[in-house]
Design an enzyme around this catalytic site. Structure first.
Site, short mmCIF file in Angstrom:
data_model
loop_
_atom_site.label_atom_id
_atom_site.label_comp_id
_atom_site.label_asym_id
_atom_site.label_seq_id
_atom_site.Cartn_x
_atom_site.Cartn_y
_atom_site.Cartn_z
N LYS A 127 5.94 23.03 6.32
CA LYS A 127 5.37 21.77 5.85
C LYS A 127 6.47 20.74 5.64
O LYS A 127 7.62 21.11 5.39
CB LYS A 127 4.67 22.00 4.50
CG LYS A 127 3.34 22.72 4.60
CD LYS A 127 2.66 22.79 3.26
CE LYS A 127 1.34 23.53 3.34
NZ LYS A 127 0.32 22.85 4.17
N ARG A 144 -7.07 31.05 6.14
CA ARG A 144 -8.14 31.75 6.88
C ARG A 144 -7.67 33.13 7.33
O ARG A 144 -8.48 34.05 7.46
CB ARG A 144 -8.59 30.87 8.06
CG ARG A 144 -7.51 30.56 9.05
CD ARG A 144 -7.81 29.35 9.92
NE ARG A 144 -7.56 28.08 9.25
CZ ARG A 144 -7.77 26.89 9.79
NH1 ARG A 144 -8.25 26.79 11.02
NH2 ARG A 144 -7.52 25.78 9.11
N1 BES Z 1 -3.11 25.20 1.71
C1 BES Z 1 -3.25 24.35 2.83
C2 BES Z 1 -4.37 23.33 2.66
C3 BES Z 1 -4.07 22.15 1.77
C4 BES Z 1 -3.29 21.11 2.20
C5 BES Z 1 -4.66 22.08 0.52
C6 BES Z 1 -3.07 20.01 1.38
C7 BES Z 1 -4.44 20.99 -0.29
C8 BES Z 1 -3.65 19.96 0.13
C9 BES Z 1 -3.56 25.17 4.07
O1 BES Z 1 -2.99 26.42 4.11
C10 BES Z 1 -3.02 24.40 5.24
O2 BES Z 1 -1.83 24.26 5.34
N2 BES Z 1 -3.91 23.95 6.12
C11 BES Z 1 -3.51 23.19 7.24
C12 BES Z 1 -4.32 23.64 8.42
C13 BES Z 1 -3.85 23.05 9.72
C14 BES Z 1 -2.52 23.60 10.10
C15 BES Z 1 -4.88 23.37 10.79
C16 BES Z 1 -3.75 21.73 6.92
O3 BES Z 1 -4.78 21.43 6.28
O4 BES Z 1 -2.92 20.91 7.28
MN MN Z 2 -1.00 26.34 4.98
#
Ligand code: BES
Ligand code: MN
Ligand code: ZN
Length: 313
Positions: free
Chosen positions: A96, A170
């Protein structure tokens, strides 16, 4: 408050092992709750290759926490609650960006919700059976971390092409959802800080509910309204499923930019065919950012109200 406190703890303290010890402590104080914890070796025997692929990049051992609340006869089918517990989500190899990354300590708020609900129904002494499943691990980019393009086999036997290691929620939930089958559940509800796309869609006021069952979705929305812990239904139509096609495996773990919270729910739906199921995405509701940064304890109220209502039926 219990859920909020767990959410607010830093990830160096609130590890998968810490959550397991908290679940055990909760059982000690509640006569009708029992807790057991599966280790990575036990999950390997169960062939939970998807969950373990996320845990592989971290030195913290992953856990599958199993809590049982027995408030009714053993023959009464349970409601199973599955809570995402990624105790820190760095994104893994698909790392991230740095800005706001500290907030990924909140990526276990689904699990905190399950613990909060288990405590609440124990205090209310509800005449129901409820199982809480908490797949817990860290998502980190160490040497053994899963890589984009890797293919893993889930407990269900379905193979998954991991195109982005940041879509890890997921991957941990799907094996817990398969594990849930053994309880012959009346209903399964998972709760997860699953997608940033959910925050884009609904902002911070409503949790997102996904279900093929109109009855279950409506019951959850009504419980949210009644408890002032609102939720809004999102589509889970089959038209979205092809976005998860993979050239090399049964399914890909991402569906592209469009409809990100829906394709995440579609992914989970592939693992929930054997029971009535709903998914609640709490990415926008589980915590506040900015000057009021902190966990909200949502949706403990919604789910407690849902279970209170069910126990009266
Ligand atoms: N934990 C995150 C989702 C999230 C992001 C929750 C920001 C709250 C605030 C999840 O694991 C994630 O990183 N999801 C990605 C999925 C993408 C790579 C398809 C996302 O939402 O960017
Ligand atoms: Mn994630
Ligand atoms: Zn996550």
């Amino acid at each position: 408050n219990n859920a909020r406190q767990l959410g607010n703890l830093p990830a160096n303290i609130c590890t998968p092992s810490y959550l397991a010890s908290q679940a055990k402590a909760l059982a000690k104080g509640q006569a009708k709750v029992t807790t057991s914890v599966l280790s990575e070796a036990e999950m390997k025997k169960l062939k939970m290759g998807s969950l373990l692929s996320v845990s592989a990049g971290s030195n913290e051992p992953g856990k599958l926490i199993v809590m049982k609340y027995q408030g009714a006869k053993a023959s009464v089918k349970p409601v199973v609650l599955v809570g995402k517990a990624v105790t820190f989500d760095s994104g893994g190899i698909s790392l991230k960006p740095g800005r706001g990354m500290d907030e990924m300590k909140y990526d276990m708020c689904g699990a905190a919700t399950v613990l909060g609900v288990m405590k609440t129904i124990g205090l209310l002494n509800l005449p129901l059976n409820v199982v809480g499943l908490i797949p817990a691990c860290e998502n980190m980019p160490d040497g053994l971390a899963v890589k984009p393009g890797d293919i893993v086999t889930s407990m269900s036997g379905q193979t998954i092409e991991i195109l982005n290691t940041d879509a890890e929620g997921r991957l941990v939930l799907c094996d817990a959802l398969t594990y849930a089958e053994r309880y012959k559940p009346e209903t399964v509800i998972d709760i997860a800080t699953l997608t940033g796309a959910c925050v884009i869609a609904l902002g911070h006021h409503a949790s997102a509910v996904f279900s093929k069952s109109d009855e279950l979705a409506n019951d959850l929305l009504a419980a949210g309204k009644k408890s002032i812990d609102k939720a809004w239904r999102m589509p889970l139509w089959d038209e979205y499923q092809p976005l998860l096609n993979s050239n090399f495996a049964d399914i890909a773990n991402i569906g592209g930019r469009a409809a990100g919270s829906i394709t995440a729910a579609c992914f989970l739906s592939r693992f929930t065919k054997k029971y009535s199921w709903a998914h609640i995405d709490i990415a926008g509701t589980a915590w506040n950012s900015g000057a009021n940064k902190g966990a909200t304890g949502r949706p403990v109220s919604l789910l407690s109200q849902f279970l209170m209502h069910k126990s009266k039926k």
